[in-house]
Design an enzyme around this catalytic site. Structure first.
Site, PDB file in Angstrom:
ATOM      1  N   TYR A   1       0.767   4.256  -2.499  1.00 24.62           N
ATOM      2  CA  TYR A   1      -0.350   5.191  -2.308  1.00 24.62           C
ATOM      3  C   TYR A   1      -0.173   5.972  -1.007  1.00 24.62           C
ATOM      4  O   TYR A   1      -0.175   7.199  -1.006  1.00 24.62           O
ATOM      5  CB  TYR A   1      -1.647   4.388  -2.289  1.00 24.62           C
ATOM      6  N   VAL A  21     -17.749  -0.865  -1.012  1.00 24.70           N
ATOM      7  CA  VAL A  21     -19.164  -0.566  -1.259  1.00 24.70           C
ATOM      8  C   VAL A  21     -19.545  -0.997  -2.678  1.00 24.70           C
ATOM      9  O   VAL A  21     -20.569  -1.670  -2.893  1.00 24.70           O
ATOM     10  CB  VAL A  21     -19.479   0.929  -1.025  1.00 24.70           C
ATOM     11  N   ARG A  49       0.826  -1.215   0.000  1.00 30.47           N
ATOM     12  CA  ARG A  49       0.000   0.000   0.000  1.00 30.47           C
ATOM     13  C   ARG A  49       0.857   1.261   0.000  1.00 30.47           C
ATOM     14  O   ARG A  49       0.333   2.374  -0.121  1.00 30.47           O
ATOM     15  CB  ARG A  49      -0.913   0.029   1.245  1.00 30.47           C
ATOM     16  N   ASN A  89     -18.068  -3.230  -4.572  1.00 38.54           N
ATOM     17  CA  ASN A  89     -18.063  -4.699  -4.653  1.00 38.54           C
ATOM     18  C   ASN A  89     -19.335  -5.302  -4.069  1.00 38.54           C
ATOM     19  O   ASN A  89     -20.008  -6.112  -4.712  1.00 38.54           O
ATOM     20  CB  ASN A  89     -16.853  -5.262  -3.891  1.00 38.54           C
ATOM     21  N   ARG A 106     -13.429  -1.311  -4.537  1.00 36.32           N
ATOM     22  CA  ARG A 106     -13.599  -0.914  -3.133  1.00 36.32           C
ATOM     23  C   ARG A 106     -14.877  -1.541  -2.586  1.00 36.32           C
ATOM     24  O   ARG A 106     -15.761  -1.943  -3.327  1.00 36.32           O
ATOM     25  CB  ARG A 106     -13.589   0.612  -3.012  1.00 36.32           C
ATOM     26  N   ARG A 158     -10.842   2.441  11.293  1.00 36.98           N
ATOM     27  CA  ARG A 158     -10.700   3.784  10.728  1.00 36.98           C
ATOM     28  C   ARG A 158     -11.948   4.602  11.034  1.00 36.98           C
ATOM     29  O   ARG A 158     -13.066   4.180  10.760  1.00 36.98           O
ATOM     30  CB  ARG A 158     -10.481   3.711   9.217  1.00 36.98           C
ATOM     31  N   PRO A 178      -5.819  -1.795   7.131  1.00 37.95           N
ATOM     32  CA  PRO A 178      -6.026  -1.167   8.453  1.00 37.95           C
ATOM     33  C   PRO A 178      -7.179  -1.812   9.221  1.00 37.95           C
ATOM     34  O   PRO A 178      -8.218  -2.132   8.647  1.00 37.95           O
ATOM     35  CB  PRO A 178      -6.340   0.292   8.096  1.00 37.95           C
ATOM     36  N   GLY A 207       3.017   7.880  -1.061  1.00 35.77           N
ATOM     37  CA  GLY A 207       2.862   8.859  -2.145  1.00 35.77           C
ATOM     38  C   GLY A 207       2.034  10.050  -1.686  1.00 35.77           C
ATOM     39  O   GLY A 207       2.393  11.219  -1.888  1.00 35.77           O
TER      40      GLY A 207
END
Ligand code: NAD
Ligand code: UDP
Length: 332
Positions: free
Chosen positions: A149, A192, A146, A194, A190, A281, A278, A152
């Site tokens: 991203y 939702v 990850r 999916n 992502r 969150r 994670p 980055g």
């Protein structure tokens, strides 16, 4: 809105999910919008309804190339946001976040115009502090899958604040938490998108891990309102500011709500948890409430009903379900 208040606004990544929703809202407000996109994860279809508007223009350009456009404000959203897409070309993702950010900041510097960076809750990584407030510096694996991203986006934040310190640039950094809604692509990957596409097509809902990990889901209209409010706030409001919905759900709870709202008989199956996923969150949005007077207004069930209605149309129109749900990582 008076003509004198109308601006020329650049939205990079404007053909993506969030970007296309911002473009539409800015046009409604009477502005001129330049949408710049390389169409890697975005689609012209997302802005098709805007193409007839004389105040809208579409540029096919990668932000890692030098940029010259005549605008008064910049929203920098260009970057794939779904883990399967940003990990498909990790070096490209890092370049977009660093080289792209430099190009955007140079444009802002030449014109001395406000520039808003779409940063992310991923800067907090797998957080040790819960909920996450802007003062938390995060827990990110710099060499994991990850990182292209997460690191980055962290580097981009560094660049934004260095441009502010070195050149006095009017920068704004928004840390966006999981956002969902119409114009997400059915193959977005992502959670939702999916779950909704899987439920509508009668396929198994794929929970990664045991489903006890949590996220908080912000409906896209709420996010767009927050981003625009931040852009138009005073120059002292630089952020970083968390923008997200402060209601926390486990992924299992999300799956159950989607099944209920779609009236689907799909089953739930479990697949391995991705590396560095994670555990928890949840945004602390006290700062955005105080500085912008902003808070989300659309609760998860209401947002999901609207999102399901959108996917029903898309799925029916494009017959994409079979192609994409069978293998959501298939590149478009
Ligand atoms: P998206 O993938 O739908 O949109 C990204 C857009 O950027 C696409 O249209 C893509 O083609 C374009 N793009 C990618 N690389 C580019 C490049 N080098 N040059 C030009 N265009 C490029 O994702 P999204 O959900 O709309 O996210 C938009 C922004 O918001 C991203 O920067 C993302 O990191 C940030 N963000 C989104 C979320 C969320 O939940 N949606 C959460 C945190 C941060
Ligand atoms: N997830 C899942 N099933 C899916 C897609 C995602 O269980 O089909 C999980 C994923 O492992 C993560 C959460 O849902 O714990 C949110 O994932 P997403 O990719 O939407 O965003 P992230 O917050 O991880 O960037």
């Amino acid at each position: 809105m008076q003509a004198t208040m109308n601006k020329r606004i650049l939205v990079t990544g404007g053909a993506g999910f969030v970007g296309s929703n911002i473009c539409a809202r800015l046009l409604e407000q009477g502005h001129h919008v330049v949408c710049m996109d390389n169409f890697s994860t975005g689609a012209e279809q997302n802005v098709a309804a805007l193409l007839d508007n004389a105040r809208f223009s579409l540029l096919r350009q990668d932000i890692t190339q030098a940029i010259a456009v005549d605008v008064d404000q910049i929203y920098n959203l260009a970057c794939p946001a779904s883990p399967i897409h940003y990990q498909a070309d990790p070096i490209g993702t890092l370049k977009t976040n660093v080289v792209g950010a430099l190009n955007i900041l140079e444009l802002s510097r030449q014109r001395n115009i406000p520039v808003l960076q779409a940063s992310t809750s991923e800067v907090y990584g797998d957080p040790h502090v819960h909920p996450q407030s802007e003062s938390y510096w995060g827990n990110v694996n710099p060499i994991g899958p990850r990182a292209c991203y997460d690191e980055g986006k962290r580097s981009a934040e560094t660049l934004f604040f260095d441009y502010r310190r070195q050149f006095g640039l009017p920068v704004k950094v928004a840390r966006i938490f999981n956002t969902y809604g119409p114009r997400m692509h059915p193959s977005d990957g992502r959670v939702v998108a999916n779950f909704v596409v899987q439920a509508l097509s009668g396929r198994d809902l794929t929970i990664y891990g045991d489903g006890t990990q949590t996220r908080s889901f912000c409906y896209v209209d709420d996010l767009v309102a927050g981003l625009i409010a931040m852009m138009n706030s005073g120059p002292e409001v630089t952020g970083p500011l968390n923008l997200g919905n402060p209601e926390e759900f486990t992924i299992r709870e999300l799956a159950d709500i989607v099944l209920e709202l779609t009236n689907s008989s799909s089953r739930i199956v479990h697949q391995p948890l991705p590396t560095d996923d994670p555990r928890q969150r949840l945004p602390d949005i006290a700062k955005a409430r105080r500085l912008l007077g902003w808070a989300p207004t659309i609760r998860l069930r209401e947002g999901l009903v609207r999102t399901i209605a959108y996917f029903e149309t898309v799925v029916a129109k494009q017959s994409l379900v079979t192609a994409y749900v069978s293998d959501p990582s298939v590149p478009r």
